[in-house]
Design a protein around this motif. Sequence first.
Motif, short mmCIF file in Angstrom:
data_model
loop_
_atom_site.label_atom_id
_atom_site.label_comp_id
_atom_site.label_asym_id
_atom_site.label_seq_id
_atom_site.Cartn_x
_atom_site.Cartn_y
_atom_site.Cartn_z
N VAL A 12 0.84 -1.20 0.00
CA VAL A 12 0.00 0.00 0.00
C VAL A 12 0.88 1.25 0.00
O VAL A 12 0.62 2.21 -0.73
N LEU A 13 1.92 1.24 0.83
CA LEU A 13 2.82 2.40 0.88
C LEU A 13 3.46 2.64 -0.49
O LEU A 13 3.57 3.78 -0.95
N ALA A 14 3.88 1.56 -1.16
CA ALA A 14 4.48 1.69 -2.49
C ALA A 14 3.49 2.30 -3.47
O ALA A 14 3.85 3.14 -4.32
N ASP A 15 2.23 1.92 -3.34
CA ASP A 15 1.20 2.44 -4.24
C ASP A 15 0.97 3.93 -4.01
O ASP A 15 0.75 4.70 -4.95
N THR A 16 1.03 4.36 -2.73
CA THR A 16 0.91 5.80 -2.45
C THR A 16 2.12 6.54 -3.02
O THR A 16 1.97 7.67 -3.52
N GLU A 17 3.28 5.92 -2.96
CA GLU A 17 4.49 6.55 -3.51
C GLU A 17 4.34 6.78 -5.01
O GLU A 17 4.65 7.86 -5.52
N LYS A 32 8.89 7.72 5.49
CA LYS A 32 9.17 6.42 6.07
C LYS A 32 7.94 5.97 6.86
O LYS A 32 7.21 6.80 7.40
N LEU A 33 7.72 4.68 6.94
CA LEU A 33 6.63 4.14 7.76
C LEU A 33 7.23 3.20 8.79
O LEU A 33 7.90 2.22 8.42
N VAL A 34 7.03 3.52 10.06
CA VAL A 34 7.61 2.75 11.15
C VAL A 34 6.55 1.81 11.71
O VAL A 34 5.49 2.23 12.17
N TYR A 44 -6.94 2.57 3.59
CA TYR A 44 -7.41 3.96 3.76
C TYR A 44 -6.71 4.62 4.94
O TYR A 44 -6.33 5.80 4.87
N VAL A 45 -6.50 3.87 6.03
CA VAL A 45 -5.81 4.42 7.20
C VAL A 45 -4.39 4.86 6.81
O VAL A 45 -3.95 5.96 7.15
N ILE A 46 -3.69 4.01 6.08
CA ILE A 46 -2.32 4.33 5.66
C ILE A 46 -2.33 5.53 4.72
O ILE A 46 -1.53 6.46 4.86
N ALA A 47 -3.27 5.52 3.76
CA ALA A 47 -3.34 6.61 2.78
C ALA A 47 -3.69 7.94 3.46
O ALA A 47 -3.22 9.00 3.02
N HIS A 48 -4.50 7.90 4.51
CA HIS A 48 -4.83 9.11 5.25
C HIS A 48 -3.59 9.71 5.90
O HIS A 48 -3.36 10.92 5.82
N GLU A 49 -2.78 8.87 6.54
CA GLU A 49 -1.56 9.38 7.19
C GLU A 49 -0.57 9.89 6.16
O GLU A 49 0.12 10.90 6.38
N VAL A 50 -0.47 9.20 5.02
CA VAL A 50 0.39 9.70 3.94
C VAL A 50 -0.15 11.03 3.43
O VAL A 50 0.61 11.91 3.02
N GLY A 51 -1.48 11.20 3.49
CA GLY A 51 -2.08 12.47 3.11
C GLY A 51 -1.55 13.62 3.95
O GLY A 51 -1.38 14.74 3.44
N HIS A 52 -1.29 13.37 5.22
CA HIS A 52 -0.70 14.40 6.06
C HIS A 52 0.73 14.71 5.62
O HIS A 52 1.18 15.86 5.71
#
Length: 311
Positions: free
Chosen positions: A110-115, A133-135, A187-195
Motif C-alpha cells: 500500500v505504501l508503495a502504491d501511495t508513492e 518512512k513508515l515505522v 485507507y488508514v495508511i493513505a490518510h496518514e500519507v495524506g498528512h
Amino acid sequence: MDWKGRRQSDNIEDERGSSPMDGGSGGGPFGGGGMGFPGGGMRRGGGLSISTIIILVVIFLVLKAMGVDVIGLLQQSGALDGGPGYQQSDSSGGNAPPANDEMKQFVATVLADTEDTWTGIFKSMGQTYTDPKLVLFSGRFPSACGTASAATGPFYCPSDKKVYLDMAFFQQMKDQFGASGDFAQAYVIAHEVGHHVQDLLGILPKFNQARQNMSEVDANKMSVRIELQADCFAGIWGKFTQQKGILQEGDLEEALNAAQQIGDDTLQKRSQGYVVPDSFNHGTSAQRVKWFKQGFQSGKLSDCDTLNNPV
C-alpha cells in the motif's frame, strides 16, 4: 483489494520486537495525530515524581527485608514485559517478526502504491515528491513527536517525516469499531500519507504555526479541516488505485464504512452517549465520508481545498 504480487516499498522501518523507550523531543504531530479513535493523540511522556520513587523504593526495601521476592512477583504478573502486545527481544532478535509477515507485505505494498500515485501527481505539478518512512512498532516506540503507543493510533510526525503504525490497530478497527477489510486498512495508511503530502505542500507547517495563537475551539475547527483534507487526499489515492484495476467488489464500501465509523460524532456517541461539537478535531462521520468520496470521484488536489470551502 488485489494487492499481492505488486511492488513493495523499501521505506518500511520494522521496529516490532524492539525494546520500548521514552519518546524523544521535537514538535508535536499536526493536530493530535492519528485517525481520531478514542485514546488517540500523542501523549507526552509523564513519568513518576521523585516522592513517588522514594516511596516505591522504601516499600521495595521493606518487602525485601520481610523475605518477599518482589522482582519474581513482578515477572510472574507480566508487569516487566512492557505492556500488552509487547514482546521482549533478545540480542539474537529471537522475537523479531518473520520476514514473510503477510501484514507487513500488505502495508509495504500500500505504501508503495501511495508513492507511485503522489510521485506522479507531484511530477505533473513540476514538483518532486519525497517518500515518507513508515515505522511499524508494537507496544511503545519513540518518535520525534513523543512516544508512539498503541493508544495513540496511527499518526504522521512532521518532525521526522515518518508515519507510525502499530498493526494491532487494524484488529481494533475490526473488533471495536466494525471497520474491517483490507481497503479500510489501506485507507488508514493513505490518510496518514495524506498528512505527509500536506507537509510537503506547506499546509501543515502553516497550520502548526497558526494554532499556537488559536483558542482550543478554533484550533479544533482548523484541525477538522486538516483531517478532512487528508481524507480527501486518501480518496485521490483510492481513485488512482481503482484506475489500476486492483480494487475488488466491496472495497470502496469498506473505506467509506471506516470513514463513517471514525467520525467524531459517532465515536463520542459510542463512548459517552452524547456529542460535544466544539471538541471535534477530525470531522463528523458525514464529513469524513463526503471528503473521501470527493477525492475518490475527482482525483484532483484542487477539489480537496477544505481550508477555503465549507466542510
